[in-house]
Design a protein around this motif. Structure first.
Motif, PDB file in Angstrom:
ATOM      1  N   UNK A  50     -34.642  28.537  76.646  1.00 24.92           N
ATOM      2  CA  UNK A  50     -33.673  29.064  75.679  1.00 24.92           C
ATOM      3  C   UNK A  50     -33.465  28.078  74.538  1.00 24.92           C
ATOM      4  N   UNK A  51     -32.990  28.611  73.421  1.00 24.55           N
ATOM      5  CA  UNK A  51     -32.857  27.809  72.200  1.00 24.55           C
ATOM      6  C   UNK A  51     -31.961  26.586  72.397  1.00 24.55           C
ATOM      7  N   UNK A  52     -30.830  26.769  73.088  1.00 25.31           N
ATOM      8  CA  UNK A  52     -29.913  25.649  73.278  1.00 25.31           C
ATOM      9  C   UNK A  52     -30.548  24.534  74.109  1.00 25.31           C
ATOM     10  N   UNK A  53     -31.349  24.901  75.115  1.00 29.42           N
ATOM     11  CA  UNK A  53     -31.990  23.897  75.942  1.00 29.42           C
ATOM     12  C   UNK A  53     -33.074  23.147  75.162  1.00 29.42           C
ATOM     13  N   UNK A  63     -35.743  33.891  73.247  1.00 31.72           N
ATOM     14  CA  UNK A  63     -34.483  34.500  72.849  1.00 31.72           C
ATOM     15  C   UNK A  63     -33.855  35.140  74.080  1.00 31.72           C
ATOM     16  N   UNK A  64     -32.745  34.599  74.513  1.00 31.30           N
ATOM     17  CA  UNK A  64     -32.056  35.149  75.679  1.00 31.30           C
ATOM     18  C   UNK A  64     -30.630  35.531  75.304  1.00 31.30           C
ATOM     19  N   UNK A  65     -30.087  36.430  76.061  1.00 30.48           N
ATOM     20  CA  UNK A  65     -28.721  36.897  75.849  1.00 30.48           C
ATOM     21  C   UNK A  65     -27.873  36.425  77.025  1.00 30.48           C
ATOM     22  N   UNK A  81     -31.688  47.189  77.413  1.00 32.77           N
ATOM     23  CA  UNK A  81     -32.854  47.496  78.247  1.00 32.77           C
ATOM     24  C   UNK A  81     -34.055  46.624  77.906  1.00 32.77           C
ATOM     25  N   UNK A  82     -34.070  46.032  76.710  1.00 27.75           N
ATOM     26  CA  UNK A  82     -35.261  45.282  76.281  1.00 27.75           C
ATOM     27  C   UNK A  82     -35.015  43.775  76.133  1.00 27.75           C
ATOM     28  N   UNK A 108     -30.153  35.453  80.038  1.00 25.19           N
ATOM     29  CA  UNK A 108     -30.215  34.079  80.539  1.00 25.19           C
ATOM     30  C   UNK A 108     -29.948  34.054  82.039  1.00 25.19           C
ATOM     31  N   UNK A 109     -30.594  33.106  82.702  1.00 23.40           N
ATOM     32  CA  UNK A 109     -30.373  32.958  84.142  1.00 23.40           C
ATOM     33  C   UNK A 109     -28.997  32.341  84.406  1.00 23.40           C
ATOM     34  N   UNK A 110     -28.385  32.764  85.485  1.00 25.01           N
ATOM     35  CA  UNK A 110     -27.103  32.199  85.893  1.00 25.01           C
ATOM     36  C   UNK A 110     -27.291  31.429  87.192  1.00 25.01           C
TER      37      UNK A 110
END
Length: 505
Positions: free
Chosen positions: A4-7, A200-202, A216-217, A221-223
């Motif tokens: 992800x972008x932040x990481x 790009x993750x949400x 749906x697409x 992000x993993x929790x």
């Protein structure tokens, strides 16, 4: 590798040569510190960074601490005023010295509670002395306050003790700050050199995602469901409330009924009915909190007032001479905060509260009392008293001691010690002591005895009454291990201790 972008931002800003703080990474990446913290822990899970923690302590003076650092401690001002009044040669009236010191309000109580502790002199029966050899300039607490105000503080053990004392007095706060540092691991360096792609993750489902159908697409992000949740300190019943309820349960189980009554009462009910002479030191303004408005009670039972006055003046029977001291009904009508809950006992025994009580009878209360005491580890200006009495024929000290042994055994306390004592209203009388589980010291936990005939006859009681006043806070100290009554309630209460303290059942 995709992240992800932040990481990615945190990984690129971190260094393998030295650890970088979360705040520095947040500034470098233009991300919120909480976002950087989450990304760092996620990267640590992947083995790409190492997160270390350290706890830093800073000492900050409270407003009161800044005031005393500038103007001086109240006890020092009291000592200097005592010297000026000549208390180093002979005792001087405490009122005179306090007036000369310029101390007002809470500062007076603070000065009195610390004066003797620091060896400045003694306070006894409304008089004060000053030790001519005391050195206010060497007052460790005063010097530490000045040093803290100037930002110059050492770290020796003696200073740590002084800081602990100043913290207990509410003059400073020790603030703990957790700082996290992030450093790249060898694996993190390798991945950076090989190149990392941003995905790009949400992080959360929003109304827009749902209404547009994009949920749906998109890639979520993993929790980490195993991550530690934030500690939440929930409310709980105060340990003194728990102890009070436990005491009530025990006494009701022993066959007692509960009493209640006014916190503000006439001196007549608080002291005169107890065969306490009106010139007793405990009845001066130094020991009691008198009411200004209203200042006196309107009604008292005429016959009872006359009977109490008679016994005070003349005594009762051949072996009792009374006090031969002034007795003023106006003083008896004066209102004050009750100094003990025995005022409830006199109201009930006289029949004025619920009507005449026939023996055998047992009554108790767990109520607040108020005394102008010197504050220390076992005394506060207000406290809870476990009042109790038993009315029956042919009672003895053996009955009284057996009652205490049964009562305290319910709390796991089986080493009660008794010491003969004098009370104006009981004969024989004795104090109770218990061993503190942490310090091993004996602490006084109550006072008791058989009510004197001079007290009972005016009240209309013609059989024996054994009675006691026990300290709820000191019972709590014996069962929880608290070493200072101020840990339990008040402005210096130890919240962490209160969250974990348990009442014995």
């Amino acid at each position: 590798m995709q992240l992800p972008e932040s990481q990615v931002a945190v990984l690129e800003a971190a260094s393998a040569d030295e650890a970088t703080s979360i705040d520095a990474l947040a500034e470098a990446t233009d991300l919120p510190p909480e976002t950087v913290t989450g990304a760092a822990f996620e990267l640590e899970e992947e083995g790409l960074v190492e997160v270390s923690e350290r706890v830093d302590e800073t000492i900050e003076l409270t407003d009161e601490g800044h005031e005393y650092a500038t103007d001086g401690l109240p006890e020092v001002a009291l000592y200097e005023a005592a010297l000026e009044a000549g208390a180093d040669e002979e005792p001087v009236s405490m009122g005179q010295v306090i007036g000369q010191s310029g101390l007002e309000g809470d500062a007076v109580d603070i000065a009195l509670s610390n004066y003797a502790r620091k060896g400045y002199g003694s306070i006894d029966s409304g008089e004060i002395t000053a030790d001519p050899d005391a050195e206010p300039t060497a007052d460790a607490e005063a010097n530490a306050l000045e040093a803290l105000a100037d930002g110059a503080v050492g770290t020796d053990d003696d200073l740590e003790e002084v800081i602990d004392q100043l913290e207990r007095r509410g003059l400073l706060e020790v603030v703990e700050t957790t700082t996290r540092d992030v450093a790249l691991t060898d694996e993190g360096v390798t991945e950076l050199m090989g190149g990392i792609e941003t995905t790009e993750t949400v992080g959360a489902v929003t109304p827009d995602l749902l209404t547009s159908g994009e949920w749906e697409t998109v890639e979520f992000a993993d929790y980490n469901v195993e991550a530690d949740a934030e500690d939440v300190e929930s409310g709980t019943v105060h340990v003194l409330r728990q102890m009070s309820e436990r005491v009530k349960d025990v006494l009701v189980g022993m066959g007692f009924q509960e009493m209640d009554g006014p916190h503000v009462d006439a001196d007549f009910w608080i002291n005169d009915c107890l065969f306490m002479p009106q010139d007793h030191p405990a009845r001066t303004h130094w020991d009691r909190f008198a009411m200004e408005e209203p200042s006196h009670i309107d009604e008292l039972p005429d016959q009872l007032v006359a009977d109490v006055e008679r016994v005070h003046r003349e005594g009762l029977g051949e072996d009792s001479e009374g006090y031969h001291s002034p007795w003023d009904e106006e003083f008896a009508r004066a209102l004050a905060l009750r100094g003990h809950t025995t005022s409830l006992s006199t109201r009930y025994l006289s029949g004025e509260e619920i009507g005449e009580i026939e023996p055998p009878a047992r009554f108790f209360s767990v109520e607040k009392a108020y005394r102008n005491d010197t504050l220390d580890a076992t005394h506060l200006l207000e406290f809870y008293q476990i009042e109790g009495w038993v009315m029956a024929e042919d009672l003895s000290v053996r009955d009284l001691m057996g009652t205490f042994e049964e009562f305290y055994a319910q709390f796991g306390i089986e080493d009660i010690q008794f010491k003969p004592h004098y009370n104006p209203y009981t004969e024989p009388s004795f104090e109770l002591f218990g061993t503190h589980p942490t310090t091993g010291e004996l602490i006084e936990i109550g006072n008791s005895g058989i009510f004197r005939e001079e007290m009972l006859e005016p009240l209309g009681v013609d059989c024996d009454v054994m009675a006691w006043g026990l300290a709820l806070e000191r019972l709590a100290m014996l069962t929880t291990g608290a070493e200072d009554i101020r840990d339990l309630h008040g402005t210096l209460a130890d919240l962490e201790f209160l969250r974990n303290a348990e009442v014995t059942y």
